[in-house]
Scaffold this active site. Structure first.
Site, PDB file in Angstrom:
ATOM      1  CB  CYS A  12      -0.975  -0.031   1.175  1.00 14.00           C
ATOM      2  SG  CYS A  12      -0.183  -0.080   2.801  1.00 14.00           S
ATOM      3  NE  ARG A  18      -4.494   1.466   1.815  1.00 18.67           N
ATOM      4  CZ  ARG A  18      -4.298   2.227   0.746  1.00 18.67           C
ATOM      5  NH1 ARG A  18      -5.157   2.166  -0.261  1.00 18.67           N
ATOM      6  NH2 ARG A  18      -3.266   3.043   0.677  1.00 18.67           N
ATOM      7  CG  ASP A 129      -5.310   5.992   2.346  1.00 20.20           C
ATOM      8  OD1 ASP A 129      -5.331   5.654   3.549  1.00 20.20           O
ATOM      9  OD2 ASP A 129      -4.459   6.748   1.867  1.00 20.20           O
TER      10      ASP A 129
HETATM   11  P1  4NP Z   1      -1.757   2.751   4.140  1.00 19.91           P
HETATM   12  O1  4NP Z   1      -2.388   4.084   4.754  1.00 19.91           O
HETATM   13  O2  4NP Z   1      -1.197   3.117   2.771  1.00 19.91           O
HETATM   14  O3  4NP Z   1      -2.905   1.814   4.046  1.00 19.91           O
HETATM   15  O4  4NP Z   1      -0.659   2.310   5.103  1.00 19.91           O
HETATM   16  C1  4NP Z   1      -1.721   5.309   4.807  1.00 19.91           C
HETATM   17  C2  4NP Z   1      -0.706   5.493   5.714  1.00 19.91           C
HETATM   18  C3  4NP Z   1      -0.057   6.715   5.794  1.00 19.91           C
HETATM   19  C4  4NP Z   1      -0.436   7.746   4.955  1.00 19.91           C
HETATM   20  C5  4NP Z   1      -1.450   7.542   4.037  1.00 19.91           C
HETATM   21  C6  4NP Z   1      -2.084   6.325   3.954  1.00 19.91           C
HETATM   22  N1  4NP Z   1       0.205   9.011   5.048  1.00 19.91           N
HETATM   23  O5  4NP Z   1      -0.232   9.933   4.357  1.00 19.91           O
HETATM   24  O6  4NP Z   1       1.165   9.160   5.806  1.00 19.91           O
END
Ligand code: 4NP
Length: 159
Positions: A12, A18, A129
């Site tokens: 992800c 995720r 997300d």
């Molecule tokens: P992930 O979620 O991609 O599912 O781990 C996120 C984690 C961090 C961020 C965005 C989405 N961020 O902007 O830091």
């Protein structure tokens, strides 16, 4: 001689919501089915800003309610992953495009797929997300991942 394990990498953006959830869910399903000698699971993020961190507290809390203990530490996708893994699974279109751009050759590119390719519900074409969402967003992620991990394992185990 021991058969080589089939290696799956879930990807992800931050590797704190995720993909570590997919990692934990899939590892539990593999253990439950007694398939630990056949599969190896890992996860990574296209963005390295959370490297070293445990999954987001909200993701861990929602996963824990369903019995999953998420212990993965975030790491960024590395070029060697394209050689190391047999299947590289993107959570959304942005992750998919980033992975395609990082792939060093056509053989590596062919390993990249979308998590929702394995969905049986057909309600989403990506895993949304949850980072800026409420509790519902995290529950939706877990619903989508449980369904698609189950189906992915069914289809890979048949081969
Ligand atoms: P992930 O979620 O991609 O599912 O781990 C996120 C984690 C961090 C961020 C965005 C989405 N961020 O902007 O830091």
């Amino acid at each position: 001689m021991e058969k080589k394990k089939y290696k799956i990498l879930f990807v992800c953006l931050g590797n704190i919501c995720r993909s570590p959830a997919a990692n934990g869910i899939m590892e539990d399903m593999i253990k439950e089915r007694g398939l630990a000698d056949r599969f190896e699971i890992d996860s990574a993020g296209t963005y390295g800003g959370h490297s070293g961190s445990l999954p987001d507290n909200r993701m861990r809390a929602h996963a824990a309610k369903r019995g999953y203990k998420l212990t993965h530490h975030s790491r960024q996708v590395h070029p060697s992953d394209f050689e190391e893994f047999d299947l590289i699974v993107a959570m959304d279109d942005r992750n998919f495009a980033n992975l395609k751009a990082l792939a060093p050759d056509l053989e590596s590119e062919a390993k990249i797929c979308r998590m929702m390719d394995y969905s049986t519900t057909g309600t989403y074409d990506h895993v949304p997300d949850p980072y800026y969402s409420g509790a519902d967003g995290f529950e939706l992620v877990l619903d989508l991942l449980e369904d698609s991990c189950r189906n992915m394992l069914d289809s890979l185990n048949d081969k």
